[in-house]
Design an enzyme around this catalytic site. Structure first.
Site, PDB file in Angstrom:
ATOM      1  N   ASP A 145       0.790  -1.231   0.000  1.00 22.75           N
ATOM      2  CA  ASP A 145       0.000   0.000   0.000  1.00 22.75           C
ATOM      3  C   ASP A 145       0.819   1.278   0.000  1.00 22.75           C
ATOM      4  O   ASP A 145       0.336   2.331   0.401  1.00 22.75           O
ATOM      5  CB  ASP A 145      -0.912   0.000   1.240  1.00 22.75           C
ATOM      6  CG  ASP A 145      -0.109  -0.026   2.546  1.00 22.75           C
ATOM      7  OD1 ASP A 145       1.132   0.004   2.486  1.00 22.75           O
ATOM      8  OD2 ASP A 145      -0.743  -0.085   3.625  1.00 22.75           O
ATOM      9  N   GLU A 193      -0.563  -8.929  -1.260  1.00 22.02           N
ATOM     10  CA  GLU A 193      -1.199  -8.293  -0.087  1.00 22.02           C
ATOM     11  C   GLU A 193      -2.362  -7.399  -0.544  1.00 22.02           C
ATOM     12  O   GLU A 193      -2.494  -6.239  -0.164  1.00 22.02           O
ATOM     13  CB  GLU A 193      -0.193  -7.507   0.748  1.00 22.02           C
ATOM     14  CG  GLU A 193      -0.565  -7.446   2.233  1.00 22.02           C
ATOM     15  CD  GLU A 193       0.401  -6.614   3.077  1.00 22.02           C
ATOM     16  OE1 GLU A 193       0.351  -5.377   3.007  1.00 22.02           O
ATOM     17  OE2 GLU A 193       1.206  -7.226   3.800  1.00 22.02           O
ATOM     18  N   GLU A 209      -2.104   5.268   2.720  1.00 13.72           N
ATOM     19  CA  GLU A 209      -1.956   3.859   2.323  1.00 13.72           C
ATOM     20  C   GLU A 209      -3.277   3.199   1.944  1.00 13.72           C
ATOM     21  O   GLU A 209      -3.326   2.375   1.024  1.00 13.72           O
ATOM     22  CB  GLU A 209      -1.272   3.065   3.444  1.00 13.72           C
ATOM     23  CG  GLU A 209       0.212   3.384   3.620  1.00 13.72           C
ATOM     24  CD  GLU A 209       0.478   4.594   4.488  1.00 13.72           C
ATOM     25  OE1 GLU A 209      -0.490   5.211   4.995  1.00 13.72           O
ATOM     26  OE2 GLU A 209       1.657   4.953   4.663  1.00 13.72           O
ATOM     27  N   HIS A 253       5.935   5.373  13.067  1.00  9.93           N
ATOM     28  CA  HIS A 253       6.346   6.158  11.896  1.00  9.93           C
ATOM     29  C   HIS A 253       5.198   6.713  11.075  1.00  9.93           C
ATOM     30  O   HIS A 253       5.409   7.505  10.160  1.00  9.93           O
ATOM     31  CB  HIS A 253       7.223   5.298  10.972  1.00  9.93           C
ATOM     32  CG  HIS A 253       6.461   4.239  10.229  1.00  9.93           C
ATOM     33  ND1 HIS A 253       5.806   4.483   9.042  1.00  9.93           N
ATOM     34  CD2 HIS A 253       6.231   2.939  10.503  1.00  9.93           C
ATOM     35  CE1 HIS A 253       5.222   3.369   8.622  1.00  9.93           C
ATOM     36  NE2 HIS A 253       5.457   2.421   9.495  1.00  9.93           N
ATOM     37  N   ARG A 258       2.359   8.563   9.036  1.00 11.20           N
ATOM     38  CA  ARG A 258       2.156   9.980   8.717  1.00 11.20           C
ATOM     39  C   ARG A 258       1.118  10.636   9.615  1.00 11.20           C
ATOM     40  O   ARG A 258       1.280  11.776  10.043  1.00 11.20           O
ATOM     41  CB  ARG A 258       1.674  10.088   7.260  1.00 11.20           C
ATOM     42  CG  ARG A 258       2.733  10.566   6.323  1.00 11.20           C
ATOM     43  CD  ARG A 258       2.191  10.770   4.915  1.00 11.20           C
ATOM     44  NE  ARG A 258       3.137  11.546   4.143  1.00 11.20           N
ATOM     45  CZ  ARG A 258       4.293  11.072   3.697  1.00 11.20           C
ATOM     46  NH1 ARG A 258       4.651   9.830   3.949  1.00 11.20           N
ATOM     47  NH2 ARG A 258       5.099  11.858   3.002  1.00 11.20           N
ATOM     48  N   HIS A 313      12.857   5.163  12.974  1.00 12.19           N
ATOM     49  CA  HIS A 313      12.694   5.316  11.528  1.00 12.19           C
ATOM     50  C   HIS A 313      13.600   6.459  11.059  1.00 12.19           C
ATOM     51  O   HIS A 313      13.845   7.395  11.807  1.00 12.19           O
ATOM     52  CB  HIS A 313      11.220   5.626  11.246  1.00 12.19           C
ATOM     53  CG  HIS A 313      10.820   5.520   9.810  1.00 12.19           C
ATOM     54  ND1 HIS A 313      11.194   6.445   8.868  1.00 12.19           N
ATOM     55  CD2 HIS A 313      10.081   4.593   9.145  1.00 12.19           C
ATOM     56  CE1 HIS A 313      10.695   6.097   7.678  1.00 12.19           C
ATOM     57  NE2 HIS A 313      10.024   4.966   7.828  1.00 12.19           N
TER      58      HIS A 313
END
Ligand code: UD1
Ligand code: UDP
Length: 368
Positions: free
Chosen positions: A96, A118, A132, A204, A206, A237
């Site tokens: 994604d 996936e 995503e 991590h 957004r 990250h």
């Protein structure tokens, strides 16, 4: 011989495509190219090299603090040019990310069938995770063959009108990667004291940048205040929007917090195994943790992996300071609660044979 390009742009794509790339390469009917977009740099090459892979082509698109527009436009352009120069019979994308959708679109524009590994996971909220959920839905609109990890993911695709004969339920390739690394590598450079409870933490997303991430760090400090013996391991990250906040917030907690660079996959799996539980907003970690019976407090409000919650080891706690603090302390202090979580786990993401199933389905697709 059929030409297949396997695309990876970020760390999770590399980990989750690795076993499939090896599986397809063992079949002499296929000529497999690893197309890296370079949406990630070090984190991508680290993950590929953990599985003995290097990109055949790397578009190297990453910029510091890159925008979504930049990733989409440069991957679309770069993948398109690659496909014009090296025509393929199929392009396999994973998951994604913006790499996933942009590379799928480049293939679609050239009428090259897209295989989506996936496929079908849905939070049913286009803003969560962002962007995503949209990337995955859009990729599923233009793909030709769908590898759904679970029956629930396949049902989502069927409800959207996808032809049943194009959907294959395979389990998740991350379980293949996990079992492979457990069997082949056990790298430990982090020394973790035997007598202290360890908690692994990654963040991590957004949608967590800014205040939610600060709240997460405050919750970590609250947990330390409640249980001063606890040791957090936090592989940060590479994104400055994430690591600067974590560093600044936790820099004075050296006795209770190990801040590290991203860990190699083998080391990361070791730390997962060694932890009492995991605090994370990661997608892949939810799946892996179910396979090794490790509770995860998911720092999100919704998951596109509902099986991780209903038949796995995960609990949604959001990013609120109090909710994270109280759930984490309850797991540290109440062994009964821990047992309760583990008893419902049926390890819903497969047995580690997803790559084999995808390989079979790709062969049949070309035989039709
Ligand atoms: C991306 C994916 C996300 C996935 C995550 C896995 C999108 C929009 N986001 O998010 O779905 O869960 O990867 O980790 O596709 N950086 C480095 N070195 C690296 C990697 C990143 O310096 O090896 C820094 C750069 O400043 C870069 C920033 O991190 O601009 C953000 O990278 P980006 O890929 O845009 O977002 P992620 O949060 O990593
Ligand atoms: N991971 C890793 N090293 C780390 C952190 C994570 O190898 O320091 C692995 C983890 O086991 C999982 C994947 O990276 O397989 C998850 O990546 P991330 O959380 O970045 O992305 P997401 O799964 O949320 O898309």
């Amino acid at each position: 011989m059929k030409k297949i390009a396997c695309v990876a742009g970020t760390r999770p794509e590399a980990i989750k495509m690795s076993s499939l790339i090896h599986e397809l390469r063992r079949d002499e009917e296929f000529c497999v190219t690893v197309l890296a977009t370079g949406q990630h740099t070090d984190m991508l090459t680290q993950a590929l090299s953990d599985f003995g892979l290097t990109p055949d082509e790397n578009l190297n698109i990453m910029r510091d603090r890159q925008t979504l527009d930049h990733i989409m436009s440069s991957v679309l352009q770069g993948a398109g040019e690659f496909l014009d120069a090296h025509p393929q019979d199929m392009v396999l994308v994973h998951g994604d990310t913006s790499t996933t959708f942009a590379a799928a679109l480049a293939a679609f524009y050239r009428k090259i069938p897209v295989g989506h590994v996936e496929a079908g996971l849905r939070s049913h909220d286009l803003s969560l995770p962002f962007p995503e959920e949209a990337n995955r839905v859009l990729t599923d609109r233009i793909a030709s063959i769908f590898f759904a990890p679970t029956q629930g993911d396949a049902d989502n695709l069927l409800r959207e009108g996808t032809s049943p004969e194009r959907i294959h339920i395979t389990g998740n390739t991350v379980i293949d990667a996990l079992y492979w690394i457990l069997a082949n590598k056990t790298h430990t450079s982090l020394e973790l004291p035997e007598d202290r409870p360890v908690v692994l933490m990654t963040a991590h997303r957004r949608e967590s940048w800014g205040q939610p991430l600060m709240d997460i760090c405050s919750a970590v400090k609250d947990v330390i205040n409640g249980r001063p013996d606890v040791l957090f391991v936090i592989p940060m990250h590479k994104n400055p929007a994430v690591r600067n906040v974590i560093r600044e917030s936790l820099k004075d907690y050296g006795d209770n917090v190990i801040l590290t660079e991203p860990l190699g996959y083998s080391e990361f799996v070791n730390v997962m195994n060694r932890s009492k539980f995991i605090l994370s907003d990661s997608g892949g970690v939810q799946e892996e943790a179910s396979a090794i019976d490790k509770p995860v407090l998911i720092m999100r409000t919704v998951s596109e992996r509902p099986e991780a919650i209903t038949h796995g080891t995960c609990i949604l706690v959001g990013t609120g300071r109090e909710s994270i603090r109280s759930e984490a302390l309850s797991l540290l202090n109440d062994p009964e609660r821990m047992r309760e979580i583990l008893t419902k786990n049926t390890r819903p993401f497969g047995k580690g044979d997803a790559s084999m199933k995808i390989h079979d389905a790709v062969k049949r697709y070309f035989d039709e």
